[in-house]
Design a protein around this motif. Structure first.
Motif, PDB file in Angstrom:
ATOM      1  N   MET A  19       0.830  -1.204   0.000  1.00 24.06           N
ATOM      2  CA  MET A  19       0.000   0.000   0.000  1.00 24.06           C
ATOM      3  C   MET A  19       0.867   1.258   0.000  1.00 24.06           C
ATOM      4  O   MET A  19       0.591   2.215  -0.733  1.00 24.06           O
ATOM      5  N   SER A  20       1.894   1.258   0.803  1.00 26.01           N
ATOM      6  CA  SER A  20       2.788   2.410   0.908  1.00 26.01           C
ATOM      7  C   SER A  20       3.495   2.699  -0.407  1.00 26.01           C
ATOM      8  O   SER A  20       3.737   3.865  -0.745  1.00 26.01           O
ATOM      9  N   ALA A  21       3.798   1.647  -1.165  1.00 25.46           N
ATOM     10  CA  ALA A  21       4.425   1.849  -2.474  1.00 25.46           C
ATOM     11  C   ALA A  21       3.486   2.628  -3.396  1.00 25.46           C
ATOM     12  O   ALA A  21       3.921   3.532  -4.120  1.00 25.46           O
ATOM     13  N   VAL A  22       2.203   2.306  -3.350  1.00 22.31           N
ATOM     14  CA  VAL A  22       1.216   3.035  -4.162  1.00 22.31           C
ATOM     15  C   VAL A  22       1.120   4.483  -3.687  1.00 22.31           C
ATOM     16  O   VAL A  22       1.096   5.420  -4.498  1.00 22.31           O
ATOM     17  N   MET A  23       1.104   4.684  -2.380  1.00 19.45           N
ATOM     18  CA  MET A  23       1.009   6.038  -1.822  1.00 19.45           C
ATOM     19  C   MET A  23       2.227   6.880  -2.207  1.00 19.45           C
ATOM     20  O   MET A  23       2.091   8.047  -2.593  1.00 19.45           O
ATOM     21  N   LEU A  24       3.409   6.292  -2.100  1.00 18.59           N
ATOM     22  CA  LEU A  24       4.630   7.024  -2.462  1.00 18.59           C
ATOM     23  C   LEU A  24       4.660   7.352  -3.953  1.00 18.59           C
ATOM     24  O   LEU A  24       5.070   8.448  -4.346  1.00 18.59           O
ATOM     25  N   ALA A  25       4.206   6.414  -4.776  1.00 18.75           N
ATOM     26  CA  ALA A  25       4.141   6.678  -6.220  1.00 18.75           C
ATOM     27  C   ALA A  25       3.167   7.818  -6.506  1.00 18.75           C
ATOM     28  O   ALA A  25       3.458   8.707  -7.314  1.00 18.75           O
ATOM     29  N   GLY A  26       2.018   7.818  -5.835  1.00 18.46           N
ATOM     30  CA  GLY A  26       1.045   8.892  -6.016  1.00 18.46           C
ATOM     31  C   GLY A  26       1.593  10.245  -5.616  1.00 18.46           C
ATOM     32  O   GLY A  26       1.328  11.260  -6.278  1.00 18.46           O
ATOM     33  N   GLY A  30       2.788  13.578  -8.136  1.00 14.90           N
ATOM     34  CA  GLY A  30       2.080  14.821  -7.861  1.00 14.90           C
ATOM     35  C   GLY A  30       0.580  14.711  -7.663  1.00 14.90           C
ATOM     36  O   GLY A  30      -0.118  15.730  -7.688  1.00 14.90           O
ATOM     37  N   LEU A  31       0.075  13.500  -7.439  1.00 14.11           N
ATOM     38  CA  LEU A  31      -1.368  13.362  -7.224  1.00 14.11           C
ATOM     39  C   LEU A  31      -1.798  13.705  -5.800  1.00 14.11           C
ATOM     40  O   LEU A  31      -2.961  13.992  -5.569  1.00 14.11           O
ATOM     41  N   MET A  32      -0.865  13.613  -4.868  1.00 13.96           N
ATOM     42  CA  MET A  32      -1.185  14.039  -3.503  1.00 13.96           C
ATOM     43  C   MET A  32       0.039  14.712  -2.906  1.00 13.96           C
ATOM     44  O   MET A  32       1.161  14.276  -3.121  1.00 13.96           O
ATOM     45  N   PRO A  33      -0.211  15.792  -2.159  1.00  7.11           N
ATOM     46  CA  PRO A  33       0.908  16.606  -1.679  1.00  7.11           C
ATOM     47  C   PRO A  33       1.754  15.950  -0.593  1.00  7.11           C
ATOM     48  O   PRO A  33       2.949  16.224  -0.505  1.00  7.11           O
ATOM     49  N   SER A  34       1.153  15.118   0.247  1.00  6.18           N
ATOM     50  CA  SER A  34       1.901  14.497   1.339  1.00  6.18           C
ATOM     51  C   SER A  34       1.168  13.256   1.814  1.00  6.18           C
ATOM     52  O   SER A  34       0.041  12.983   1.417  1.00  6.18           O
ATOM     53  N   GLN A  35       1.819  12.525   2.699  1.00  5.55           N
ATOM     54  CA  GLN A  35       1.283  11.255   3.179  1.00  5.55           C
ATOM     55  C   GLN A  35       0.283  11.453   4.326  1.00  5.55           C
ATOM     56  O   GLN A  35       0.623  12.066   5.351  1.00  5.55           O
ATOM     57  N   PRO A  36      -0.933  10.921   4.205  1.00  5.97           N
ATOM     58  CA  PRO A  36      -1.913  11.052   5.279  1.00  5.97           C
ATOM     59  C   PRO A  36      -1.442  10.535   6.648  1.00  5.97           C
ATOM     60  O   PRO A  36      -1.749  11.173   7.663  1.00  5.97           O
ATOM     61  N   VAL A  41      -0.385  11.537  12.570  1.00  6.24           N
ATOM     62  CA  VAL A  41       0.568  11.599  13.684  1.00  6.24           C
ATOM     63  C   VAL A  41       0.801  13.043  14.103  1.00  6.24           C
ATOM     64  O   VAL A  41       0.856  13.354  15.296  1.00  6.24           O
ATOM     65  N   ARG A  42       0.908  13.949  13.139  1.00  8.61           N
ATOM     66  CA  ARG A  42       1.104  15.366  13.439  1.00  8.61           C
ATOM     67  C   ARG A  42      -0.018  15.872  14.343  1.00  8.61           C
ATOM     68  O   ARG A  42       0.232  16.587  15.312  1.00  8.61           O
ATOM     69  N   ALA A  43      -1.237  15.486  14.046  1.00 11.27           N
ATOM     70  CA  ALA A  43      -2.376  15.933  14.850  1.00 11.27           C
ATOM     71  C   ALA A  43      -2.370  15.317  16.248  1.00 11.27           C
ATOM     72  O   ALA A  43      -2.845  15.924  17.203  1.00 11.27           O
ATOM     73  N   ALA A  44      -1.810  14.106  16.364  1.00 12.25           N
ATOM     74  CA  ALA A  44      -1.789  13.420  17.657  1.00 12.25           C
ATOM     75  C   ALA A  44      -0.680  13.906  18.578  1.00 12.25           C
ATOM     76  O   ALA A  44      -0.792  13.797  19.799  1.00 12.25           O
ATOM     77  N   LEU A  45       0.384  14.440  17.994  1.00  8.87           N
ATOM     78  CA  LEU A  45       1.510  14.913  18.807  1.00  8.87           C
ATOM     79  C   LEU A  45       1.177  16.248  19.477  1.00  8.87           C
ATOM     80  O   LEU A  45       0.351  17.004  18.977  1.00  8.87           O
ATOM     81  N   PRO A  46       1.833  16.556  20.589  1.00  9.24           N
ATOM     82  CA  PRO A  46       1.577  17.836  21.276  1.00  9.24           C
ATOM     83  C   PRO A  46       1.885  19.031  20.376  1.00  9.24           C
ATOM     84  O   PRO A  46       2.756  18.966  19.507  1.00  9.24           O
ATOM     85  N   GLY A  47       1.170  20.088  20.588  1.00  9.06           N
ATOM     86  CA  GLY A  47       1.348  21.311  19.804  1.00  9.06           C
ATOM     87  C   GLY A  47       0.214  21.488  18.816  1.00  9.06           C
ATOM     88  O   GLY A  47      -0.767  20.753  18.818  1.00  9.06           O
ATOM     89  N   ALA A  58       8.750   9.606  10.379  1.00  5.37           N
ATOM     90  CA  ALA A  58       9.076   8.255  10.848  1.00  5.37           C
ATOM     91  C   ALA A  58       7.961   7.697  11.724  1.00  5.37           C
ATOM     92  O   ALA A  58       7.585   6.527  11.598  1.00  5.37           O
ATOM     93  N   LEU A  59       7.420   8.533  12.598  1.00  8.20           N
ATOM     94  CA  LEU A  59       6.316   8.084  13.448  1.00  8.20           C
ATOM     95  C   LEU A  59       5.079   7.760  12.618  1.00  8.20           C
ATOM     96  O   LEU A  59       4.353   6.807  12.926  1.00  8.20           O
ATOM     97  N   GLY A  60       4.846   8.540  11.585  1.00  6.43           N
ATOM     98  CA  GLY A  60       3.719   8.266  10.690  1.00  6.43           C
ATOM     99  C   GLY A  60       3.871   6.922  10.004  1.00  6.43           C
ATOM    100  O   GLY A  60       2.916   6.142   9.913  1.00  6.43           O
ATOM    101  N   ALA A  61       5.080   6.631   9.528  1.00  4.13           N
ATOM    102  CA  ALA A  61       5.334   5.341   8.875  1.00  4.13           C
ATOM    103  C   ALA A  61       5.153   4.191   9.867  1.00  4.13           C
ATOM    104  O   ALA A  61       4.539   3.166   9.538  1.00  4.13           O
ATOM    105  N   ALA A  62       5.659   4.364  11.082  1.00  4.61           N
ATOM    106  CA  ALA A  62       5.520   3.314  12.105  1.00  4.61           C
ATOM    107  C   ALA A  62       4.057   3.114  12.492  1.00  4.61           C
ATOM    108  O   ALA A  62       3.591   1.974  12.627  1.00  4.61           O
TER     109      ALA A  62
END
Length: 151
Positions: A19-26, A30-36, A41-47, A58-62
Motif C-alpha cells: 500500500m505504501s508503495a502506491v502512496m509514495l508513487a502517487g 504529484g497526485l497528492m501533496p503528502s502522506q496522510p 501523527v502530526r495531529a496526535a503529537l503535542p502542539g 518516521a512516526l507516521g510510517a511506524a
C-alpha cells in the motif's frame, strides 16, 4: 487463535508495504501533496495539530505499519485464518478507507473528507492504495493458512 493473530498481523504489515508503495508513487507523480499517516501523527503529537513536528514522518510510517498489522490481524480472525478471496480483501480495505477518510480523520479535523478533498488526487491514490492493501492481504492470509495446513 494466537497463530491466526500473528500471521494476520504479518500479512497486514506486508500488505501495508504494498500500500505504501502506491502512496509514495502517487506523491511522487504529484497526485497528492503528502502522506496522510504523517498528518494523523502530526495531529496526535503535542502542539498545533497542523504544524510540522520533529519525527512525524518516521512516526507516521511506524503508526501506519502498526495500523495495517492490526487490521490484518482482525481480517485473519474474521476469515478464521483461512484467508478469503481478493474481492473480500479489497472490500474490507475499502471499508477501512471509507471509515477513516469519510469518518474519523475529518471528524478529528486532520484532513478534509475524501469527497471534499481539495487535493483531488489524494482520494484516488488512497483508494488505489487500499485496493492494493486488500488484495495483498487476502492473498497473504490465504498463503499463510495454506502453509500451515500443508504437511
Amino acid at each position: 487463535m494466537i497463530r491466526r493473530l500473528v500471521s494476520g498481523a504479518a500479512a497486514g504489515a506486508l500488505s501495508t508495504l504494498a500500500m505504501s508503495a502506491v502512496m509514495l508513487a502517487g506523491q511522487k507523480i504529484g497526485l497528492m501533496p503528502s502522506q496522510p499517516p504523517k498528518h494523523i501523527v502530526r495531529a496526535a503529537l503535542p502542539g498545533h495539530p497542523h504544524r510540522p513536528k520533529p519525527g512525524e514522518r518516521a512516526l507516521g510510517a511506524a503508526a501506519h505499519l502498526g495500523f495495517g498489522a492490526a487490521c490484518g490481524a482482525a481480517f485473519a480472525l474474521l476469515t478464521r485464518g483461512r484467508g478469503a478471496g481478493v474481492p473480500l480483501g479489497v472490500g474490507y480495505a475499502l471499508m477501512i478507507w471509507l471509515g477513516a477518510y469519510e469518518g474519523w480523520v475529518p471528524a478529528l479535523n486532520i484532513l478534509p473528507p475524501a469527497s471534499r478533498d481539495p487535493a483531488r488526487g489524494r482520494p484516488v491514490v488512497m483508494a488505489a492504495a487500499h485496493v492494493a492493501y486488500g488484495a495483498t492481504l487476502a492473498l497473504a492470509v490465504r498463503a499463510m493458512a495454506d502453509g500451515r495446513h500443508a504437511g
